[in-house]
Design an enzyme around this catalytic site. Structure first.
Site, PDB file in Angstrom:
ATOM      1  N   ARG A 236      -2.824   2.288 -13.094  1.00  0.00           N
ATOM      2  CA  ARG A 236      -1.906   1.955 -12.005  1.00  0.00           C
ATOM      3  C   ARG A 236      -0.551   1.503 -12.553  1.00  0.00           C
ATOM      4  NH1 ARG A 236      -4.477  -1.970  -8.077  1.00  0.00           N
ATOM      5  NH2 ARG A 236      -2.697  -1.357  -6.794  1.00  0.00           N
TER       6      ARG A 236
ATOM      7  N   ASN B 148       1.394  -6.764  -2.329  1.00  0.00           N
ATOM      8  CA  ASN B 148       1.469  -5.690  -3.319  1.00  0.00           C
ATOM      9  C   ASN B 148       1.662  -6.241  -4.726  1.00  0.00           C
ATOM     10  OD1 ASN B 148       1.304  -4.055  -1.085  1.00  0.00           O
ATOM     11  ND2 ASN B 148       3.506  -3.607  -1.018  1.00  0.00           N
ATOM     12  N   VAL B 149       1.117  -5.540  -5.669  1.00  0.00           N
ATOM     13  CA  VAL B 149       1.257  -5.957  -7.072  1.00  0.00           C
ATOM     14  C   VAL B 149       2.290  -5.074  -7.783  1.00  0.00           C
ATOM     15  CG1 VAL B 149      -1.073  -6.920  -7.177  1.00  0.00           C
ATOM     16  CG2 VAL B 149      -0.723  -4.503  -7.792  1.00  0.00           C
TER      17      VAL B 149
ATOM     18  N   HIS C 153      -0.961 -11.561  -4.512  1.00  0.00           N
ATOM     19  CA  HIS C 153      -2.101 -11.002  -5.247  1.00  0.00           C
ATOM     20  C   HIS C 153      -1.768 -10.655  -6.691  1.00  0.00           C
ATOM     21  CE1 HIS C 153      -3.905  -9.763  -1.087  1.00  0.00           C
ATOM     22  NE2 HIS C 153      -3.995 -11.057  -1.332  1.00  0.00           N
TER      23      HIS C 153
HETATM   24  N1  APR Z   1       4.351   3.266   6.195  1.00  0.00           N
HETATM   25  C1  APR Z   1       3.879   2.097   6.707  1.00  0.00           C
HETATM   26  N2  APR Z   1       2.563   1.765   6.738  1.00  0.00           N
HETATM   27  C2  APR Z   1       1.705   2.687   6.251  1.00  0.00           C
HETATM   28  C3  APR Z   1       2.108   3.921   5.717  1.00  0.00           C
HETATM   29  C4  APR Z   1       3.502   4.199   5.695  1.00  0.00           C
HETATM   30  N3  APR Z   1       3.995   5.345   5.199  1.00  0.00           N
HETATM   31  N4  APR Z   1       1.002   4.590   5.316  1.00  0.00           N
HETATM   32  C5  APR Z   1      -0.059   3.788   5.599  1.00  0.00           C
HETATM   33  N5  APR Z   1       0.361   2.656   6.171  1.00  0.00           N
HETATM   34  C6  APR Z   1      -0.407   1.507   6.637  1.00  0.00           C
HETATM   35  C7  APR Z   1      -1.826   1.819   7.066  1.00  0.00           C
HETATM   36  O1  APR Z   1      -1.857   2.245   8.419  1.00  0.00           O
HETATM   37  C8  APR Z   1      -2.493   0.456   6.873  1.00  0.00           C
HETATM   38  O2  APR Z   1      -2.357  -0.349   8.022  1.00  0.00           O
HETATM   39  O3  APR Z   1      -0.525   0.619   5.553  1.00  0.00           O
HETATM   40  C9  APR Z   1      -1.692  -0.172   5.730  1.00  0.00           C
HETATM   41  C10 APR Z   1      -2.424  -0.180   4.420  1.00  0.00           C
HETATM   42  O4  APR Z   1      -3.556  -1.017   4.565  1.00  0.00           O
HETATM   43  P1  APR Z   1      -4.467  -1.292   3.285  1.00  0.00           P
HETATM   44  O5  APR Z   1      -4.700  -0.008   2.569  1.00  0.00           O
HETATM   45  O6  APR Z   1      -5.618  -2.125   3.739  1.00  0.00           O
HETATM   46  O7  APR Z   1      -3.512  -2.158   2.322  1.00  0.00           O
HETATM   47  P2  APR Z   1      -3.223  -3.704   2.409  1.00  0.00           P
HETATM   48  O8  APR Z   1      -3.254  -4.183   3.829  1.00  0.00           O
HETATM   49  O9  APR Z   1      -1.993  -3.956   1.634  1.00  0.00           O
HETATM   50  O10 APR Z   1      -4.483  -4.340   1.607  1.00  0.00           O
HETATM   51  C11 APR Z   1      -4.447  -5.736   1.420  1.00  0.00           C
HETATM   52  O11 APR Z   1      -6.431  -5.530   0.050  1.00  0.00           O
HETATM   53  O12 APR Z   1      -7.475  -4.272  -1.549  1.00  0.00           O
HETATM   54  C12 APR Z   1      -6.802  -5.451  -1.328  1.00  0.00           C
HETATM   55  O13 APR Z   1      -5.546  -6.707  -2.843  1.00  0.00           O
HETATM   56  C13 APR Z   1      -5.546  -5.504  -2.139  1.00  0.00           C
HETATM   57  O14 APR Z   1      -3.367  -6.323  -1.521  1.00  0.00           O
HETATM   58  C14 APR Z   1      -4.438  -5.499  -1.106  1.00  0.00           C
HETATM   59  C15 APR Z   1      -5.121  -6.060   0.119  1.00  0.00           C
END
Ligand code: APR
Length: 232
Positions: free
Chosen positions: A60, A91-92, A108
């Site tokens: 990553r 985000n990292v 995180h």
């Molecule tokens: N623009 C905006 N949002 C988007 C886009 C985009 N182009 N593409 C996807 N998304 C949204 C998705 O709909 C979803 O709601 O981004 C979000 C991503 O969610 P996750 O994948 O769960 O990521 P996140 O919420 O950051 O996860 C939180 O979980 O795995 C752990 O430590 C990790 O920091 C992370 C935490």
């Protein structure tokens, strides 16, 4: 007398970096579809197979060197001309830094940093290079990614809650609000603090009404900027 800007707090997640080419976690095709999160992003996983975890973050970190901030990161930085902006990110990646946001809190951890595997001391900048097995931290322990894994405390959560509690505007961008304690930060916003949520998916958060901008981060942030700056 300098004008005091309204405090705008942005709570960001993987979705804001999606258009830079970094996979989110829980979308279809996301990281947790390709890897077992508990094997590669948890303290138990590190104890069981540290080399696998090391390899996961080395990959990553290498990818991070090849991507760039997108318009959403840049617009968030540009909002500093109109608001006192603090970014609280899950985000990292370092894309908020590279887009020149000036106040960023990583809940995180940070991919470009490494530290002791005994405690959270000895944090060093390693940029995009891999951590080699056998590489030692300043305390002589194996060097590990400076990432908060599942099963570990989130040291910055208290500071983040204080920041959100002082927000005049809260913007939630690109997070499924699945993971606590980060997702719980929304509840720390004062009742009269407007909340905007930028995400292409339907995100529900109990108990708070939000202005939904159901768009990708790049177009959604354009729209938000018009709402907040051009026609407040
Ligand atoms: N623009 C905006 N949002 C988007 C886009 C985009 N182009 N593409 C996807 N998304 C949204 C998705 O709909 C979803 O709601 O981004 C979000 C991503 O969610 P996750 O994948 O769960 O990521 P996140 O919420 O950051 O996860 C939180 O979980 O795995 C752990 O430590 C990790 O920091 C992370 C935490």
């Amino acid at each position: 007398m300098a004008t005091t800007f309204k405090k705008l707090v942005a709570l960001t997640g993987a979705g804001i970096s999606a258009e830079s080419g970094i996979n989110t976690f829980r979308d279809s095709g996301g990281l947790w579809e390709q890897y077992d999160v508990m094997e590669v992003a948890s303290i138990d996983g590190w104890r069981k197979n540290p080399q696998l975890v090391q390899r996961f973050y080395n990959e990553r970190r290498q990818q991070l060197a090849e991507v760039a901030p997108n318009a959403a990161h840049h617009i968030l930085a540009e909002l500093e001309a109109h608001f006192d902006v603090t970014v609280v990110t899950q985000n990292v990646d370092n894309l908020h830094e590279r887009a020149q946001s000036s106040k960023i809190l990583h809940l995180h951890g940070e991919l470009t940093k490494a530290r002791s595997s005994v405690d959270s001391s000895g944090v060093v900048d390693i940029g995009y290079r891999p951590i080699e097995w056998g590489e030692k931290a300043s305390d002589g322990s194996q060097l590990r990614p400076h990432i908060v894994w599942f099963g570990e405390a989130v040291p910055m959560i208290g500071k983040a809650a204080d920041i959100v509690a002082k927000a005049d505007i809260l913007v939630v961008i690109g997070t499924s609000l699945n993971v606590y304690p980060a997702a719980g930060l929304v509840a720390h916003a004062r009742n009269n603090t407007p909340i905007y949520l930028v995400d292409p998916s339907e995100i529900s958060y109990p108990g708070r009404n939000m202005t939904m901008i159901r768009e990708k981060a790049t177009s959604g942030m354009e729209k938000l900027k018009r709402m907040l700056v051009e026609q407040p």
